[in-house]
Design a protein around this motif. Structure first.
Motif, PDB file in Angstrom:
ATOM      1  N   LYS A  13       0.843  -1.192   0.000  1.00  0.00           N
ATOM      2  CA  LYS A  13       0.000   0.000   0.000  1.00  0.00           C
ATOM      3  C   LYS A  13       0.877   1.240   0.000  1.00  0.00           C
ATOM      4  O   LYS A  13       1.837   1.330   0.765  1.00  0.00           O
ATOM      5  CB  LYS A  13      -0.898   0.043   1.237  1.00  0.00           C
ATOM      6  N   PRO A  14       0.540   2.224  -0.832  1.00  0.00           N
ATOM      7  CA  PRO A  14       1.309   3.472  -0.770  1.00  0.00           C
ATOM      8  C   PRO A  14       0.951   4.230   0.507  1.00  0.00           C
ATOM      9  O   PRO A  14      -0.122   4.049   1.072  1.00  0.00           O
ATOM     10  CB  PRO A  14       0.843   4.238  -2.006  1.00  0.00           C
ATOM     11  N   PRO A  15       1.856   5.084   0.964  1.00  0.00           N
ATOM     12  CA  PRO A  15       1.536   5.892   2.151  1.00  0.00           C
ATOM     13  C   PRO A  15       0.409   6.878   1.803  1.00  0.00           C
ATOM     14  O   PRO A  15       0.096   7.086   0.642  1.00  0.00           O
ATOM     15  CB  PRO A  15       2.845   6.621   2.445  1.00  0.00           C
ATOM     16  N   SER A  16      -0.159   7.475   2.820  1.00  0.00           N
ATOM     17  CA  SER A  16      -1.215   8.452   2.547  1.00  0.00           C
ATOM     18  C   SER A  16      -0.619   9.625   1.762  1.00  0.00           C
ATOM     19  O   SER A  16       0.572   9.936   1.880  1.00  0.00           O
ATOM     20  CB  SER A  16      -1.849   8.950   3.842  1.00  0.00           C
ATOM     21  N   PHE A  17      -1.462  10.247   0.974  1.00  0.00           N
ATOM     22  CA  PHE A  17      -1.017  11.395   0.172  1.00  0.00           C
ATOM     23  C   PHE A  17      -0.480  12.495   1.075  1.00  0.00           C
ATOM     24  O   PHE A  17       0.569  13.079   0.805  1.00  0.00           O
ATOM     25  CB  PHE A  17      -2.178  11.914  -0.680  1.00  0.00           C
ATOM     26  N   ALA A  18      -1.189  12.778   2.154  1.00  0.00           N
ATOM     27  CA  ALA A  18      -0.771  13.846   3.067  1.00  0.00           C
ATOM     28  C   ALA A  18       0.595  13.554   3.673  1.00  0.00           C
ATOM     29  O   ALA A  18       1.445  14.449   3.783  1.00  0.00           O
ATOM     30  CB  ALA A  18      -1.812  14.035   4.164  1.00  0.00           C
ATOM     31  N   ALA A  19       0.834  12.295   4.046  1.00  0.00           N
ATOM     32  CA  ALA A  19       2.126  11.928   4.640  1.00  0.00           C
ATOM     33  C   ALA A  19       3.243  12.067   3.613  1.00  0.00           C
ATOM     34  O   ALA A  19       4.330  12.570   3.926  1.00  0.00           O
ATOM     35  CB  ALA A  19       2.068  10.505   5.181  1.00  0.00           C
ATOM     36  N   MET A  20       2.983  11.638   2.373  1.00  0.00           N
ATOM     37  CA  MET A  20       4.008  11.742   1.330  1.00  0.00           C
ATOM     38  C   MET A  20       4.291  13.212   1.007  1.00  0.00           C
ATOM     39  O   MET A  20       5.441  13.610   0.880  1.00  0.00           O
ATOM     40  CB  MET A  20       3.546  11.012   0.065  1.00  0.00           C
ATOM     41  N   LEU A  21       3.246  14.018   0.913  1.00  0.00           N
ATOM     42  CA  LEU A  21       3.414  15.443   0.616  1.00  0.00           C
ATOM     43  C   LEU A  21       4.191  16.139   1.727  1.00  0.00           C
ATOM     44  O   LEU A  21       5.102  16.925   1.467  1.00  0.00           O
ATOM     45  CB  LEU A  21       2.052  16.113   0.419  1.00  0.00           C
ATOM     46  N   ALA A  22       3.851  15.834   2.965  1.00  0.00           N
ATOM     47  CA  ALA A  22       4.545  16.451   4.101  1.00  0.00           C
ATOM     48  C   ALA A  22       6.023  16.085   4.129  1.00  0.00           C
ATOM     49  O   ALA A  22       6.853  16.878   4.553  1.00  0.00           O
ATOM     50  CB  ALA A  22       3.870  16.050   5.407  1.00  0.00           C
ATOM     51  N   GLN A  23       6.358  14.899   3.637  1.00  0.00           N
ATOM     52  CA  GLN A  23       7.753  14.478   3.630  1.00  0.00           C
ATOM     53  C   GLN A  23       8.525  15.135   2.485  1.00  0.00           C
ATOM     54  O   GLN A  23       9.642  15.606   2.670  1.00  0.00           O
ATOM     55  CB  GLN A  23       7.842  12.953   3.496  1.00  0.00           C
ATOM     56  N   VAL A  24       7.928  15.198   1.309  1.00  0.00           N
ATOM     57  CA  VAL A  24       8.632  15.702   0.126  1.00  0.00           C
ATOM     58  C   VAL A  24       8.570  17.232   0.039  1.00  0.00           C
ATOM     59  O   VAL A  24       9.548  17.885  -0.326  1.00  0.00           O
ATOM     60  CB  VAL A  24       8.045  15.062  -1.155  1.00  0.00           C
TER      61      VAL A  24
END
Length: 126
Positions: free
Chosen positions: A8-19
């Motif tokens: 499963k990919p990580p949540s969009f919000a978590a990925m956005l917050a990281q990048v």
């Protein structure tokens, strides 16, 4: 089951917050502004978050992520004002072709009048 969890990919919000760490905060602030304007005007507003992904120069397994946040903030409807066009092409709140009704208008129009009777003694050229 653990293998399926990893797929499963990580949540969009978590990925956005990281990048793009500040993008989510900026988007939330922008959304707040739009919500306030929607409440104040009763009109529709919107926010758009755009992510552009570009290949990183010379790196096969890397990309560069750009973000862009745009907003459409509704504005209050502005009422129009009635104005008359003067002989010189300017705008006036009073009709330059009509006789003044109030003492101030008579004075402002440059007319000579009798204060007792209100009779206009001499009117400027029309």
């Amino acid at each position: 089951m653990a293998d399926k969890e990893k797929e499963k990919p990580p949540s969009f919000a978590a990925m956005l917050a990281q990048v793009r760490p500040r993008t989510d905060v900026e988007a939330a602030e922008t959304l707040r502004k739009v919500i306030e304007a929607v409440k104040a005007t009763g009109k529709v507003g919107s926010i758009t978050i755009r992510l552009d992904v570009k290949p990183a120069d010379g790196l096969m397994d890397a990309v560069v992520v750009y973000d862009r946040i745009t907003q459409k903030v509704p504005e209050k409807t502005r009422e129009g004002s009635m104005a008359f066009i003067t002989r010189d092409g300017d705008l006036s709140r009073t009709d330059p072709g009509a006789m003044p009704l109030w003492e101030e208008e008579v004075r402002d129009a440059g007319m000579d009048f009798d204060r007792q009777s209100g009779e206009i003694k001499e009117a400027p050229e029309a």
